[in-house]
Design an enzyme around this catalytic site. Structure first.
Site, mmCIF file in Angstrom:
data_model
loop_
_atom_site.group_PDB
_atom_site.id
_atom_site.type_symbol
_atom_site.label_atom_id
_atom_site.label_comp_id
_atom_site.label_asym_id
_atom_site.label_seq_id
_atom_site.Cartn_x
_atom_site.Cartn_y
_atom_site.Cartn_z
ATOM 1 N N SER A 18 0.546 -0.903 0.109
ATOM 2 C CA SER A 18 0.190 0.065 0.273
ATOM 3 C C SER A 18 0.651 1.134 0.183
ATOM 4 C CB SER A 18 -0.879 -0.316 1.367
ATOM 5 O OG SER A 18 -0.025 0.117 2.281
ATOM 6 N N LYS A 40 -4.692 8.497 -9.871
ATOM 7 C CA LYS A 40 -4.490 6.873 -8.903
ATOM 8 C C LYS A 40 -6.982 6.468 -8.991
ATOM 9 C CE LYS A 40 -4.007 5.777 -3.667
ATOM 10 N NZ LYS A 40 -5.744 5.551 -3.236
ATOM 11 N N CYS A 72 -50.853 7.995 -3.774
ATOM 12 C CA CYS A 72 -52.009 7.761 -3.799
ATOM 13 C C CYS A 72 -52.260 7.436 -2.275
ATOM 14 C CB CYS A 72 -52.327 6.364 -4.553
ATOM 15 S SG CYS A 72 -51.189 5.556 -3.803
#
Length: 667
Positions: A80, A113, A408
């Site tokens: 990461s 990215k 309704c």
């Protein structure tokens, strides 16, 4: 040419056309010509099953549904990235890198990215062997069958050299245009819209049935190499160039930089224009360009020292949720949305936002009166992320759906199998309006001139109550509508009359049966050949149609059990709509049965696509080129070379009017 040679040739041609269409966006053949090549390959592989291989274009959706995904260990960890949120943090990153390398300046590469799902693709001797999700970085899930459905992803590498093993890493994403199209279709079919592109891409990639993944228009960008044997590279720029030569789509907005100042300028420029592209990006990845320097820098924990992600300021704003309202769709589904105090976000004033469904509201604990966070990405409809502070004193009561339909006052019910709530009153005015809007839409009966404003007025004046009433409208009735003059009335009535010739698949789609989209309508029409047979079919019989699942089958059967719907079909039949396929008795051949037609030029009243649909609905076939086997050429203005070719071969040429008369059995 023997079958093996022809199969190899076809695969190469199809791969080339796929690459041109899905990666280069520069096709050189029509869809029809591509389909003919693909069909020939399918037939050859059926005749010679020993020639079928895993990298054939026909095998993109060929796997059986799985019970679960097996785990795959990554030969190199999928790391990461550390984040930088401003210019100072980018400068700190650059100082650390240059200090560790003992260099004053280093070359950098920037890449958008992509906000998607990271995957790893392993190719053995140039052929896709397996693909996996990132998972925890050390191991992921094997999603090879689902990855094969993505047309922009090559099943075999193109230009060499081909290493014995090559691991390509990249991002699966959901284009915003495709995301909006899918959500629009889901809403039309009474299904809850997906929440956001990234989560939807992740969900599509983890479907146990690859056929479901294939219905999602996923796309792919390659950006790096993992474990690779038999090939050496010197820089990230060189890697990206090789990925392009191998046939991978690489994001075109990558750029090389001699130092940090131009990187900062590049990041700032993209923060301002991030909404100009058809996919979500949440920052810029900054990498050291030279691979030997990347190796020297190494990694700390699970983050490389040689790369960082500059994160854009989040497109999130806080405002007050004034009210939660419900919109009633054509199938009776109640879709909640938020009324907000106006707030500026990404250069747009936001006043409403989606809330998806009742379960979403409960999960996020959103209440009227809350200060809430609003997120907007690209052109996607704004959504409520959640309340700013759930512990804030003086919050209102948790939101609950009313017991009655807001349009309704009929009781509403929740489907036990899903999060949606429904109004079951088929006479609900909101449902009538949405049903009419769907019926006249371009993909259904395609009646031009009947926009939402006109439809509302027709309902308000009680000139129409359902689709069949459109065919009883008169010029006198329309003359009372604001903005309708003699010519516009004439055009509208002609459009309504012309819609009687729309083929059965469009009429079925136009009925607005829940879960029945254009594809399902075509499948049902092709199998049952007429509405009468479909009305009498049980869910079990409907499920026998290839491509029709239990949900659609049950929905179709339920629709025709309602007396009002059966009456509507009866009135549409009386209005002379096409409620059966041409040659419905299957014994009496039609004028087009077994004939091949070509359509060319600009036609006065119909598009070429519409004429092609009519041909197929009436038993004929459509090709793109004129030959001795062509039965008719339907020609409009500017017909060009196809008209000349037809005359040379003495192929009968029809005008649009003559073609329509032929369909009606007129001489």
């Amino acid at each position: 040419m023997n079958p093996a040679e022809r199969v190899a040739q076809l695969r190469q041609e199809i791969d080339d056309h796929n690459h041109r269409y899905h990666v280069l966006d520069a096709p050189i053949v029509s869809n029809r010509e591509f389909d003919l090549l693909y069909r020939e390959l399918v037939e050859l592989e059926k005749e010679h099953p020993d020639l079928v291989s895993s990298d054939s274009p026909t095998q993109r959706v060929g796997a059986e549904p799985q019970e679960r995904f097996r785990k795959v260990a990554h030969r190199e960890p999928m790391l990461s990235l550390a984040n930088a949120f401003d210019e100072d943090e980018l400068q700190a990153f650059y100082r650390r890198v240059t200090k560790q390398l003992e260099m004053e300046e280093i070359g950098l590469v920037t890449e958008l990215k992509i906000d998607g799902v990271a995957v790893s693709l392993t190719y053995e001797n140039g052929r896709l062997h397996h693909g996996a999700t990132r998972g925890n970085g050390l191991e992921g899930e094997d999603v090879t069958s689902n990855l094969r459905t993505i047309r922009s992803l090559p099943l075999r590498l193109r230009e060499g050299p081909h290493p014995s093993t090559a691991e390509i890493r990249g991002e699966i994403y959901f284009p915003l245009s495709g995301f909006e199209r899918v959500n629009r279709q889901r809403s039309e079919e009474g299904e809850a819209p997906f929440a956001n592109p990234r989560n939807t891409a992740a969900g599509a990639l983890r479907q146990l049935d690859p056929a479901v993944t294939a219905t999602r228009p996923l796309a792919f960008f390659a950006y790096s190499l993992g474990h690779t044997e038999g090939l050496e590279f010197t820089s990230q720029g060189e890697v990206l160039s090789q990925l392009i030569r191998w046939g991978f789509p690489v994001n075109p907005h990558h750029k090389s930089h001699a130092g940090l100042p131009s990187v900062i300028e590049y990041c700032q420029s993209w923060e301002e224009r991030r909404d100009s592209i058809d996919y979500e990006v949440d920052g810029i990845v900054v990498k050291v360009d030279r691979l030997d320097l990347q190796d020297r820098l190494g990694a700390v924990s699970r983050e490389p020292r040689w790369a960082i992600a500059y994160k854009f300021a989040s497109q999130v704003a806080a405002t007050r949720l004034v009210e939660i309202r419900l919109n009633v769709g054509r199938t009776g589904a109640l879709n909640p949305y938020a009324i907000l105090e106006p707030v500026e976000l990404g250069g747009v004033t936001i006043r409403t936002a989606t809330l998806h469904n009742q379960e979403d509201i409960r999960k996020k604990d959103i209440r009227p009166g809350d200060q809430v966070l609003i997120k907007r990405a690209g052109d996607v409809i704004p959504q409520v992320v959640g309340p700013v502070d759930k512990d804030e004193e003086g919050r209102g009561e948790p939101y609950a759906y009313p017991g009655e339909c807001p349009e309704c006052d009929s009781p509403i019910v929740q489907d036990p199998d899903e999060a949606l709530v429904y109004c079951r009153n088929v006479n609900c005015p909101a449902q009538r309006f949405e049903s009419l809007k769907h019926f006249v839409s371009r993909a259904a009966l395609d009646i031009r001139g009947l926009g939402p404003k006109t439809l509302r007025k027709l309902l308000e004046l009680e000139l129409v109550a359902g689709p069949a009433d459109l065919y009883s409208l008169t010029a006198e009735q329309l003359s009372g509508l604001e903005g309708f003059k003699e010519k516009s009335i004439e055009n509208l009535l002609a459009g309504i009359d012309g819609s009687r010739r729309q083929p059965l698949p469009r009429v079925l789609f136009g009925l607005g049966i829940r879960h029945v989209g254009e594809t399902a309508a075509a499948l049902l029409a092709g199998e049952f050949r007429g509405v009468e047979r479909l009305m009498q079919a049980s869910p079990e019989r409907i499920m026998e149609v290839s491509g029709i699942g239990p949900e659609i089958a049950r929905s179709v059967a339920d629709y025709f059990e309602v007396e009002e719907n059966r009456e509507q079909v009866k009135r549409l039949r009386a209005a002379r709509l096409q409620l059966k396929m041409a040659g419905d008795d299957r014994d009496a051949p039609t004028a087009l049965e077994g004939k091949t037609l070509v359509v060319t030029g600009t036609l006065p009243s119909h598009s070429r696509r519409e004429i092609s649909e009519l041909i197929k609905a009436n038993g004929g076939k459509v090709t793109s080129s004129v030959s001795k086997k062509t039965g008719y050429l339907v020609a409009g203005s500017n017909a060009g070379s196809k008209l000349r070719r037809a005359r040379e071969l003495e192929v009968p040429v029809l005008t649009e009017e003559e073609f329509l008369k032929l369909l009606q059995g007129e001489p």
